[in-house]
Design a protein around this motif. Structure first.
Motif, short mmCIF file in Angstrom:
data_model
loop_
_atom_site.label_atom_id
_atom_site.label_comp_id
_atom_site.label_asym_id
_atom_site.label_seq_id
_atom_site.Cartn_x
_atom_site.Cartn_y
_atom_site.Cartn_z
N ARG A 94 6.06 8.43 0.34
CA ARG A 94 6.19 8.42 -1.17
C ARG A 94 5.87 9.17 -1.68
NH1 ARG A 94 2.68 3.89 -3.51
NH2 ARG A 94 0.54 5.74 -3.50
N ARG A 95 5.05 9.58 -1.60
CA ARG A 95 4.49 11.14 -2.36
C ARG A 95 5.25 12.36 -2.01
NH1 ARG A 95 -0.25 11.44 1.80
NH2 ARG A 95 -1.48 9.36 1.51
N CYS A 96 6.17 12.26 -0.64
CA CYS A 96 7.34 13.23 -0.52
C CYS A 96 8.19 12.76 -2.23
CB CYS A 96 7.88 13.11 0.31
SG CYS A 96 7.07 14.25 1.57
N VAL A 142 -5.03 -1.29 -3.05
CA VAL A 142 -4.46 -1.85 -2.00
C VAL A 142 -2.98 -2.79 -2.36
CG1 VAL A 142 -4.66 -3.47 0.21
CG2 VAL A 142 -6.14 -1.35 -0.28
N GLY A 143 -3.67 -3.92 -3.41
CA GLY A 143 -3.04 -4.87 -4.20
C GLY A 143 -1.73 -3.37 -4.06
N ILE A 144 -1.81 -2.77 -5.14
CA ILE A 144 -0.61 -2.16 -5.64
C ILE A 144 0.37 -1.99 -4.24
CG2 ILE A 144 0.34 0.30 -6.59
CD1 ILE A 144 -1.59 0.02 -7.99
N THR A 183 -11.93 11.52 -2.87
CA THR A 183 -11.50 12.45 -3.45
C THR A 183 -10.27 12.02 -2.41
OG1 THR A 183 -13.45 13.82 -2.80
CG2 THR A 183 -10.38 14.69 -1.75
N SER A 184 -10.05 10.97 -1.24
CA SER A 184 -8.42 10.59 -0.69
C SER A 184 -8.10 9.34 -1.55
CB SER A 184 -9.12 9.98 0.44
OG SER A 184 -9.55 10.47 1.69
N GLU A 193 -4.11 9.51 -3.98
CA GLU A 193 -2.89 8.44 -4.15
C GLU A 193 -3.44 7.60 -5.79
OE1 GLU A 193 -1.35 7.34 -1.99
OE2 GLU A 193 -2.25 8.84 -0.68
N VAL A 194 -4.20 7.75 -6.35
CA VAL A 194 -4.45 7.70 -7.79
C VAL A 194 -4.67 8.42 -8.20
CG1 VAL A 194 -5.39 5.43 -8.71
CG2 VAL A 194 -5.07 5.11 -6.86
#
Length: 113
Positions: free
Chosen positions: A109-111, A79-81, A39-40, A44-45
């Motif tokens: 970044r999300r904002c 994490v690499g990204i 879910t987390s 992010e992706v």
């Protein structure tokens, strides 16, 4: 996930994580942890939850390990990204480190998206 310590997500270590619980309870807690991680990651992706479908509760140990390996791979790629984008920090020394995405940079970044 802002966890204070490493999450208990390795299927081969459930007895160490929860020694006093029954095998079924251990598996249930493992699945809860996996579900939370997926879910987390999905935040992010995009699309992670569609691709990382938890195995059936009664799956064989090798199937659990296969899912765990896929989960590890997606986490490592993400994490690499984050490292590439400059929003992760290393913990270690000049010869060895782990990289941790910084929560406040992820939020900003999300904002912007």
């Amino acid at each position: 996930m802002r966890a204070e310590k490493r999450l208990p997500y390795k299927q081969g270590k459930t007895r160490n994580y929860w020694p006093t619980e029954t095998p079924a309870s251990r598996r249930n807690r493992l699945f809860e942890t996996w579900r939370s991680i997926v879910t987390s990651l999905d935040g992010e992706v995009q699309g992670v939850s569609e691709r990382l479908v938890l195995p059936p509760f009664d799956a064989a140990p090798w199937q659990l390990k296969a899912f765990e390996d896929m989960l590890d791979a997606v986490i490592c790629a993400w994490v690499g990204i984050c490292v590439f984008e400059g929003i992760a920090v290393p913990f270690g020394d000049d010869t060895s480190a782990i990289w941790i995405p910084r929560s406040e940079l992820l939020a900003s970044r999300r904002c912007q998206s």
